[in-house]
Design an enzyme around this catalytic site. Sequence first.
Site, PDB file in Angstrom:
ATOM      1  N   CYS A   2      22.630  76.751  14.288  1.00 19.88           N
ATOM      2  CA  CYS A   2      22.403  75.362  13.923  1.00 19.88           C
ATOM      3  C   CYS A   2      23.322  74.455  14.732  1.00 19.88           C
ATOM      4  CB  CYS A   2      22.661  75.159  12.430  1.00 19.88           C
ATOM      5  SG  CYS A   2      21.768  76.326  11.377  1.00 19.88           S
ATOM      6  N   ARG A  50      19.272  72.416  11.188  1.00 18.11           N
ATOM      7  CA  ARG A  50      19.045  73.825  10.888  1.00 18.11           C
ATOM      8  C   ARG A  50      17.983  74.467  11.773  1.00 18.11           C
ATOM      9  NH1 ARG A  50      16.529  77.060   5.711  1.00 18.11           N
ATOM     10  NH2 ARG A  50      17.486  79.069   6.241  1.00 18.11           N
ATOM     11  N   ASN A  75      27.232  76.874  11.427  1.00 14.30           N
ATOM     12  CA  ASN A  75      26.495  77.152  12.661  1.00 14.30           C
ATOM     13  C   ASN A  75      26.800  78.578  13.074  1.00 14.30           C
ATOM     14  OD1 ASN A  75      25.301  77.169  15.224  1.00 14.30           O
ATOM     15  ND2 ASN A  75      27.090  76.243  16.180  1.00 14.30           N
ATOM     16  N   GLU A  77      25.929  82.991  12.559  1.00 12.12           N
ATOM     17  CA  GLU A  77      25.458  84.034  11.656  1.00 12.12           C
ATOM     18  C   GLU A  77      26.626  84.936  11.255  1.00 12.12           C
ATOM     19  OE1 GLU A  77      22.437  84.094  10.597  1.00 12.12           O
ATOM     20  OE2 GLU A  77      21.311  82.924  12.086  1.00 12.12           O
TER      21      GLU A  77
END
Length: 619
Positions: A2, A50, A75, A77
């Site tokens: 993001c 997003r 932002n 993972e």
Amino acid sequence: MCGITGIYHFNKERSVDKSQLKRMTDIIRHRGPDSDGFYLNGNIGLGHRRLSIIDLSTGDQPMFNNDKSISIIFNGEIYNYIELRQELIQKGHKFRTTSDTEVAIKSYEEWGFDCQNKFNGMWAFALWDERKKHLFLSRDRIGEKPLHYTIYNNSLIFGSEIKSLFAYGIPKRFETELIEIYLVLTYIPAPYTFYKDIKKLLPGHYLLIKNENVEEKKYWDLPEIDEDNMFTNKGKIYDKFDYLLKDSVKIRMRSDVPFGAFLSGGLDSSSIVALMSEISNFPVKTFTIGFDDTNFDESALAQEVAKKFNTEHFRGTVTPDKFEESLERIVFHYDEPFGDSSAIPTGYVSKFAADKVKMVLTGDGGDEVLSGYRGYIGLKFIEKYKRIPYVIRKNLPFGVHAFSYLFKGTQKYKLNRVVNILETANLPFQERLIQKRTYTPLNSIVTLTKGIKNVIPIREYVNDILGKIKYKDEFYKYMYLNFKYDLPNDYLVKVDRMSMAYSLEARIPFLDYRLIELMINVSKDVKLQGWETKSVLRNTVGKKLPKSILHSPKRGFGIPVREWFKDKSMAMHLNDILKLENLLDKKTLIKIINENREGKRDNGNFIWGLLVLYGILNK
């Protein structure tokens, strides 16, 4: 994956202007086109764009804890979020979503700032704790995800990209003192940016903002090594590496959207595809970019790998007619000078892949983790070369240089590189390091920048860096520099900006911190066995690859810019470079352009760096 933005006014009576925050967030829409979200609470404002990869239905941000006293914009993972979620449930936490972002919130509630050390992933996030009245900004260990910030007008302003800060109203004031460093390194090293007062948060660091205090802290660094007691047991190293790389690929394949892989045809990306194919229940989608110039094209090798592992393979081509579009896009997305010309093919393979998938795995980071760059071979060569009597070494470069006049084109360029290696072999490590990095002779760069007031000499900068490195062996010093400077400031920036330009998430299995902490302690004699680079990978996953991949000479993800800049169609761009005469020495600019045009020296990459510099200065 993001984009994040934020405003924190130190004056608690001053409320955040939502329209201003929205401008900051809208300008990075490419990082997250699926949705946006905002949190405003008096003097604090958070913005989010997003790109939905995990938990498509309930993963919108900002996200909150149960009583909404904690809000977060994230932002990146957290790849081990499933394991962390189970651990947190066992500790009594309840979850409303299946998102890794909620795992980040619960982890902070459970472990505080130590949550960063629990995460295996890539990230830049901002967390507001309403009870404690502090703002917590964090960047991942290696620097895969960016975070820029500034203190301006009694406020802290931050964003994934510098353009968000400009959208807030931060003035553009160029830091021209850094130009010599840029012209050698091809990037602006963190914590600096090309703009006064704007900084990059360093990898493995976080900011804690409370009241008017802004404190930067380090939560992770490369492990310290004992150079006299490095890991040498090949069997144990191979087994551990093989297990960790497979697991790294496995957890990076967690996704709720279609995904694939970049496949260059090199050893690293081919190894990642091999492992993905073992894990996946369906053919992996692979994406390759080729060139008309066979000196740069590895697409035939990529095709072999695709056939071997039965992938759904897609190939595109980069041609000179795409140059204009590439230049404009790079100037827009990088925000500051970025002279690595491999950003061009990275952009096109990202665009190509984004038509089919929303996420890819890449082979980036393999050269750092495995000490696989040609520079490591160079260090070993120099160590042996110095055993030759000095009288022979003294005259050898002259002989090779004279011999090079019998050749033109590629052969001449190769001989020029040999001359450069021989000439620098007797120099101190610092000088060799600088000479290796320059795409044109250092004396030309020094002459180019002689008119810039207070320019920081590259030698001064490199001296300062080397003075902080505790390692003794040049091999391990070079390894440290690759991890701490080139990787986060060049290669990861390249991948992040170009993949996000096309709303594509890129995941990098080689940069799992567990692999890094293992391999940083492995002896150079295990990493580089004889003259064989990446011996650890070759003796593990590499055994599954076609032999052509193992025997193919190493190539970077380069492009034939030296040939492109000889073409008449580039005249306009070369004239743009000459417009830098108010900053750089015009005679030297002309000399560099002519040397490349006449085939005397490969100045293509350097000319590219000058073009990007011109584009940024005139953006």
